[in-house]
Design an enzyme around this catalytic site. Structure first.
Site, PDB file in Angstrom:
ATOM      1  CG  HIS A  56      -2.001  -1.056   1.112  1.00  0.00           C
ATOM      2  ND1 HIS A  56      -2.443  -1.769   2.215  1.00  0.00           N
ATOM      3  CD2 HIS A  56      -2.705  -1.523   0.051  1.00  0.00           C
ATOM      4  CE1 HIS A  56      -3.377  -2.633   1.823  1.00  0.00           C
ATOM      5  NE2 HIS A  56      -3.551  -2.496   0.519  1.00  0.00           N
TER       6      HIS A  56
ATOM      7  CD  GLU B 221      -0.398   0.365   4.517  1.00  0.00           C
ATOM      8  OE1 GLU B 221       0.335  -0.653   4.523  1.00  0.00           O
ATOM      9  OE2 GLU B 221      -1.645   0.297   4.426  1.00  0.00           O
TER      10      GLU B 221
ATOM     11  NE  ARG C 193      -6.344   0.123   0.626  1.00  0.00           N
ATOM     12  CZ  ARG C 193      -6.108  -0.574   1.730  1.00  0.00           C
ATOM     13  NH1 ARG C 193      -5.452  -0.010   2.736  1.00  0.00           N
ATOM     14  NH2 ARG C 193      -6.506  -1.824   1.842  1.00  0.00           N
TER      15      ARG C 193
ATOM     16  CG  HIS D 179      -0.012  -4.306   5.409  1.00  0.00           C
ATOM     17  ND1 HIS D 179      -0.949  -4.005   4.449  1.00  0.00           N
ATOM     18  CD2 HIS D 179       0.491  -5.517   5.056  1.00  0.00           C
ATOM     19  CE1 HIS D 179      -1.014  -4.981   3.560  1.00  0.00           C
ATOM     20  NE2 HIS D 179      -0.151  -5.917   3.915  1.00  0.00           N
TER      21      HIS D 179
ATOM     22  CD  GLU E 167      -2.087  -3.301   9.255  1.00  0.00           C
ATOM     23  OE1 GLU E 167      -1.572  -2.162   9.210  1.00  0.00           O
ATOM     24  OE2 GLU E 167      -2.883  -3.726   8.409  1.00  0.00           O
TER      25      GLU E 167
END
Length: 433
Positions: free
Chosen positions: A182, A185, A242, A312, A386
């Site tokens: 993405h 990020e 994104r 992520h 994440e």
């Protein structure tokens, strides 16, 4: 004083005295938690019909009562959006009052040479700088680092994988790490650079990384979505992009969410076939060259790759399959044990809290994700990490936070990798009776 001058001063004074005129309207990120279904519906409507960008959750279909929403509101929408919230009694707080300044801080970079020291890894880098770093890293480490071109992006940018291999023992297994799926990020590609640097610097010094690299080759894809990543660097207003940059057949909207484009329960949950949506899954599974390149490479190496990790941000979560269903994975208890230990170690060493569990349960159900796809392919240790933070800065994590975020993720990767080795390697002096 002449009459025209008096009139000019009066007119400008009246403008200055208008209510609210002295308060400069700026882009902001708001935190909003709807308390009722009606408030959730209104917030969904605001995020759809006004010029705003959802940071969290990724799509307005996930907005519901008691779910915290992080909404980027440009200056030209601020007055209208806040008036609607106030009218319906929806409270909000300003999460970020200066996102543009934070973006400029992220883009500032005085050090482009990896040889200049560790500060290189504590800054964000353009795509061109990352490509240059890939070449230099391979040139400086010819015995241990090999660059593999696995394909190219929609806009024909190369997809480079670094293979770290520290010995030639037979029957070596492997680990896969990808970053930057993405575009917005940015901490994700920063981690891939950090991981490679740590591996090369601390092999034979740190016991965990030494054990991992003695037992496994590591494939690292620093930027899976180079077109989107480059796009986020071209202007402050594009920082929140994104998806990739493929053009839909309709021509109206651009981009597919690569983490909805893998061939696992494709297009069913938490995704959209509307090319204008952030979670657009594309016209068919593996329609995107980036997805296809990764899937083809991993398929070719599925007998050796034992561990699959995709990086992520943001929300501080250690996620394992499944995300497309609430059914438990076959080795659910093993996966849970691994991320639980990783979260506990992060808490112990860095005093930071990570949530952990299956994606559908702790985040939201979604189809077409790479970790579920890898798991269904047969890679039974598959994870999505994440990284920092939980919303204080969100996608605008300052450069001063890179080392903390990457050290936490590094500890999680090493913890999980060592556990995989323990579960898959035959113990020493073990005899079958």
């Amino acid at each position: 004083m002449s009459t025209p001058l008096i009139w000019f001063v009066f007119m400008n004074l009246s403008i200055l005295l208008k209510p609210g005129h002295c308060t400069e309207t700026r882009d902001q990120v708001l935190s909003i938690t709807p308390q009722t279904q009606e408030q959730a519906d209104i917030l969904r409507n605001v995020s759809t019909h006004y010029e705003t960008i959802l940071w969290q959750p990724v799509s307005n279909e996930y907005i519901s009562t008691q779910v915290q929403v992080h909404l980027y509101v440009p200056a030209n929408s601020s007055v209208t959006v806040k008036a609607i919230l106030q009218k319906h009694g929806i409270t909000h707080k300003v999460l970020l009052a200066n996102p543009n300044e934070l973006t400029e801080m992220q883009m500032k970079n005085d050090s482009t040479d990896p040889r200049s020291g560790s500060t290189f890894y504590e800054k964000y880098h353009t795509l061109e700088e990352i490509y240059d770093w890939i070449n230099r890293t391979a040139q400086d480490n010819p015995r241990t680092v090999k660059v593999i071109l696995i394909g190219s992006s929609y806009e024909k940018r190369p997809l480079y994988v670094l293979k770290l291999s520290f010995n030639d023992r037979p029957n070596r297994k492997a680990m896969w790490i990808d970053c930057g799926i993405h575009a917005r990020e940015w901490i994700s590609p920063a981690f891939c650079l950090w991981f490679v640097h740590h591996s090369l610097s601390f092999y034979q010094q740190n016991s965990e990384i030494t054990r991992i690299l003695d037992s496994m080759d590591v494939y690292v894809l620093p930027v899976m979505n180079p077109d989107g990543y480059k796009y986020t660097w071209t202007a402050i207003k594009r920082r929140w992009w994104r998806k990739n940059r493929s053009i839909s057949k309709s021509g109206f909207c651009v981009g597919v969410d690569l983490n909805r484009n893998f061939d696992v329960d494709w297009g069913i949950k938490g995704s959209s076939q509307n090319p204008c949506e952030e979670i657009n899954c594309g016209p068919f599974p593996e329609s995107e060259p980036e997805t296809q390149a990764v899937a083809n490479f991993v398929r070719r190496h599925k007998d050796t790759v034992q561990l699959y990790i995709t990086i992520h941000s943001y929300s501080q979560m250690l996620i394992f399959p499944y995300s497309y269903t609430f059914d438990q994975a076959e080795n659910h208890n093993d996966l849970l044990e691994m991320v639980q230990e990783a979260a506990q170690r992060i808490k112990r060493y860095y005093r930071n809290t990570y949530t952990y569990g299956p994606g559908a349960a702790i985040l939201y159900p979604c189809s077409g994700g790479s970790d579920d796809w890898a798991y269904k392919l047969g890679i039974k240790y598959s994870f999505t990490f994440e990284l920092q933070d939980r919303g204080e800065y969100g996608f605008l994590l300052p450069p001063s936070h890179i080392s903390g975020a990457c050290n936490e993720a590094l500890l999680a990767v090493k913890t999980v990798a060592v556990k995989v080795l323990e579960k898959t390697q035959a113990p020493a002096n073990h005899h079958t009776i």
